[in-house]
Write an enzyme that holds these catalytic residues in place. Structure first.
Site, PDB file in Angstrom:
ATOM      1  CG  ASN A  36      -7.090  -0.970   1.692  1.00 18.96           C
ATOM      2  OD1 ASN A  36      -6.311  -0.787   0.760  1.00 18.96           O
ATOM      3  ND2 ASN A  36      -6.673  -1.250   2.918  1.00 18.96           N
ATOM      4  CG  HIS A  81      -3.157   2.991   2.269  1.00 17.54           C
ATOM      5  ND1 HIS A  81      -3.839   2.662   1.113  1.00 17.54           N
ATOM      6  CD2 HIS A  81      -3.219   1.893   3.073  1.00 17.54           C
ATOM      7  CE1 HIS A  81      -4.281   1.418   1.219  1.00 17.54           C
ATOM      8  NE2 HIS A  81      -3.931   0.940   2.394  1.00 17.54           N
ATOM      9  CB  CYS A 104      -0.948  -0.006   1.185  1.00 16.95           C
ATOM     10  SG  CYS A 104      -1.894  -1.531   1.318  1.00 16.95           S
TER      11      CYS A 104
HETATM   12  O1  UT7 Z   1      -4.089  -1.582   3.775  1.00 20.57           O
HETATM   13  C1  UT7 Z   1      -3.121  -2.357   4.403  1.00 20.57           C
HETATM   14  C2  UT7 Z   1      -3.020  -2.033   5.834  1.00 20.57           C
HETATM   15  N1  UT7 Z   1      -4.154  -2.581   6.530  1.00 20.57           N
HETATM   16  C3  UT7 Z   1      -4.753  -1.889   7.463  1.00 20.57           C
HETATM   17  O2  UT7 Z   1      -4.398  -0.789   7.752  1.00 20.57           O
HETATM   18  C4  UT7 Z   1      -5.900  -2.569   8.204  1.00 20.57           C
HETATM   19  C5  UT7 Z   1      -5.868  -2.209   9.668  1.00 20.57           C
HETATM   20  N2  UT7 Z   1      -6.899  -2.881  10.433  1.00 20.57           N
HETATM   21  C6  UT7 Z   1      -8.210  -2.574  10.337  1.00 20.57           C
HETATM   22  O3  UT7 Z   1      -8.617  -1.750   9.543  1.00 20.57           O
HETATM   23  C7  UT7 Z   1      -9.159  -3.225  11.313  1.00 20.57           C
HETATM   24  O4  UT7 Z   1      -8.418  -3.902  12.298  1.00 20.57           O
HETATM   25  C8  UT7 Z   1     -10.165  -4.218  10.666  1.00 20.57           C
HETATM   26  C9  UT7 Z   1     -11.140  -3.468   9.786  1.00 20.57           C
HETATM   27  C10 UT7 Z   1      -9.418  -5.265   9.843  1.00 20.57           C
HETATM   28  C11 UT7 Z   1     -10.983  -4.929  11.748  1.00 20.57           C
HETATM   29  O5  UT7 Z   1     -11.649  -3.967  12.537  1.00 20.57           O
HETATM   30  P1  UT7 Z   1     -11.492  -3.978  14.117  1.00 20.57           P
HETATM   31  O6  UT7 Z   1     -12.276  -2.843  14.608  1.00 20.57           O
HETATM   32  O7  UT7 Z   1     -10.028  -3.994  14.427  1.00 20.57           O
HETATM   33  O8  UT7 Z   1     -12.182  -5.323  14.505  1.00 20.57           O
HETATM   34  P2  UT7 Z   1     -11.602  -6.554  15.351  1.00 20.57           P
HETATM   35  O9  UT7 Z   1     -10.825  -7.456  14.464  1.00 20.57           O
HETATM   36  O10 UT7 Z   1     -10.974  -6.065  16.609  1.00 20.57           O
HETATM   37  O11 UT7 Z   1     -12.951  -7.277  15.755  1.00 20.57           O
HETATM   38  C12 UT7 Z   1     -13.898  -6.668  16.646  1.00 20.57           C
HETATM   39  C13 UT7 Z   1     -15.148  -7.519  16.678  1.00 20.57           C
HETATM   40  C14 UT7 Z   1     -14.865  -8.992  16.892  1.00 20.57           C
HETATM   41  O12 UT7 Z   1     -15.963  -9.541  17.613  1.00 20.57           O
HETATM   42  P3  UT7 Z   1     -15.867  -9.804  19.189  1.00 20.57           P
HETATM   43  O13 UT7 Z   1     -14.720 -10.755  19.350  1.00 20.57           O
HETATM   44  O14 UT7 Z   1     -15.612  -8.463  19.803  1.00 20.57           O
HETATM   45  O15 UT7 Z   1     -17.208 -10.371  19.511  1.00 20.57           O
HETATM   46  C15 UT7 Z   1     -14.844  -9.551  15.497  1.00 20.57           C
HETATM   47  O16 UT7 Z   1     -15.131 -10.935  15.465  1.00 20.57           O
HETATM   48  O17 UT7 Z   1     -15.828  -7.441  15.424  1.00 20.57           O
HETATM   49  C16 UT7 Z   1     -15.941  -8.730  14.842  1.00 20.57           C
HETATM   50  N3  UT7 Z   1     -15.748  -8.598  13.399  1.00 20.57           N
HETATM   51  C17 UT7 Z   1     -16.761  -8.382  12.548  1.00 20.57           C
HETATM   52  N4  UT7 Z   1     -18.079  -8.265  12.748  1.00 20.57           N
HETATM   53  C18 UT7 Z   1     -18.846  -8.021  11.646  1.00 20.57           C
HETATM   54  C19 UT7 Z   1     -14.585  -8.609  12.710  1.00 20.57           C
HETATM   55  N5  UT7 Z   1     -14.808  -8.429  11.405  1.00 20.57           N
HETATM   56  C20 UT7 Z   1     -16.159  -8.267  11.282  1.00 20.57           C
HETATM   57  C21 UT7 Z   1     -17.008  -8.022  10.181  1.00 20.57           C
HETATM   58  N6  UT7 Z   1     -18.325  -7.907  10.410  1.00 20.57           N
HETATM   59  N7  UT7 Z   1     -16.545  -7.889   8.929  1.00 20.57           N
END
Ligand code: UT7
Length: 330
Positions: free
Chosen positions: A286, A252, A124
């Site tokens: 993205n 980005h 990226c």
């Molecule tokens: O471009 C390259 C560089 N990449 C990045 O910069 C990405 C950086 N990371 C992110 O943007 C975020 O970490 C994500 C979008 C990938 C994930 O978002 P998050 O707010 O960090 O979610 P999380 O993984 O901490 O998950 C929080 C909760 C979890 O549920 P519990 O355990 O709290 O019950 C996940 O299972 O949200 C749940 N979850 C979802 N729920 C609905 C994770 N993904 C999803 C989803 N839909 N798509």
């Protein structure tokens, strides 16, 4: 005695002369992703990532196809003919195979004959590395006009049922033509602030040619919101400008919450409240190396930025790699 090796005549600096972009036609909404059985929903995606919709290319549209379209538009915008381009750089991490590269095919199809053409894989951050390389080539005198393209087809590399990646990544291409600053004009591309965090390599990985992207989202998120604003500030320092000079911030487009966190840090460091902040992720998703030039081209079309504005670009992602620079918009 052996004569000293002759060097090319350097120029004072480079600037962006034109922009272009290309997105696939197919719009995929959050509801579309949920409808195919992924355990997610529109409310969660909007709140946690900021994406409303994204574009996916079909089987008939490749990384090179999108690069050709975006690159051709950037050439037209710059008012240059293909024969005036000395090098083509394509930033991409989603070619279907390692060989051949995207750049030589792209150059040939645009009509840029026999020019140096190579791919840059800094994920990226690739477009900012490309812009920095083009600027250095022009400053050193080894090229006069360089076409820099970021093009990605991430939909080929994403597990369609993995809710941590399939909701984020999308397809598209953006391009810039870089040329010498005129004699009476200050350079329009500042020095690159770049680096890597290879100790975090395992956080975003495609294990082999039969694998999908796997990402430790939380770890990358924490890294991005703490480590990237200082890179952006360093780019300003290298260019000799201050946060208050920045008209438009283009991080980005990884996650709208990351974009907002970087903007908040920039404002705490003196950036203006009326600084425009790119939010192209809302409708484009993205698109990795394409996200910065896509956002620039869209903001210009929407009239949100003007020629002469100072833009601060900063890319970051797999590697982990990062790079940013201040640029004057064409
Ligand atoms: O471009 C390259 C560089 N990449 C990045 O910069 C990405 C950086 N990371 C992110 O943007 C975020 O970490 C994500 C979008 C990938 C994930 O978002 P998050 O707010 O960090 O979610 P999380 O993984 O901490 O998950 C929080 C909760 C979890 O549920 P519990 O355990 O709290 O019950 C996940 O299972 O949200 C749940 N979850 C979802 N729920 C609905 C994770 N993904 C999803 C989803 N839909 N798509």
């Amino acid at each position: 005695m052996r004569p000293p090796l002759r060097q090319l005549s350097p120029t004072a600096g480079a600037r962006i002369l034109g922009l272009g972009s290309r997105q696939p036609e197919q719009i995929v909404t959050n509801a579309d992703i949920a409808a195919r059985g992924v355990d997610t929903n529109d409310e969660w995606i909007r709140a946690r990532v900021g994406i409303v919709e994204r574009r996916f290319a079909g089987n008939d549209q490749s990384v090179v196809d999108m690069a050709v379209d975006a690159g051709s538009k950037a050439l037209a915008d710059a008012g240059l003919a293909p024969g005036e381009i000395d090098a083509v750089l394509v930033a991409t991490c989603t070619m279907p195979s390692y060989i051949p590269n995207a750049a030589a095919q792209t150059a040939d199809r645009i009509g840029v004959r026999a020019a140096p053409a190579f791919d840059i894989n800094a994920a990226c951050a690739g477009f900012c590395y490309g812009l920095g390389t083009a600027s250095d080539m022009i400053r050193a005198g080894s090229a006069r006009h360089v076409l820099v393209i970021g093009s990605e087809k991430l939909s080929d590399w994403v597990d369609p049922m993995d809710r941590s990646t399939c909701i984020i990544f999308a397809d598209g291409a953006g391009a810039a033509v870089v040329g010498p600053a005129d004699h009476d004009e200050r350079p329009g591309i500042g020095p690159i602030a770049a680096g890597s965090a290879g100790d975090l390599v395992e956080t975003i990985v495609v294990a082999d040619r039969n694998s999908f992207i796997r990402q430790e989202g939380q770890e990358v998120y924490r890294w991005a919101i703490t480590q990237i604003a200082p890179v952006a500030l360093r780019a300003l320092e290298l260019a000799g400008v201050s946060p208050a000079d920045v008209d438009v911030l283009v991080p980005h487009q990884a996650n709208l919450r990351i974009v907002e966190a970087i903007a908040k840090r920039m404002r705490a460091a003196g950036a203006r409240e009326d600084m425009v902040v790119a939010d192209d992720i809302v409708h484009s998703g993205n698109t990795s190396s394409a996200s910065i030039p896509l956002a620039l081209d869209h903001m210009r079309a929407e009239g949100r930025v003007r020629s002469g504005d100072l833009a601060l670009l900063v890319g970051f992602g797999a590697g982990l790699s990062y790079a940013g620079q201040a640029v004057v918009l064409p």
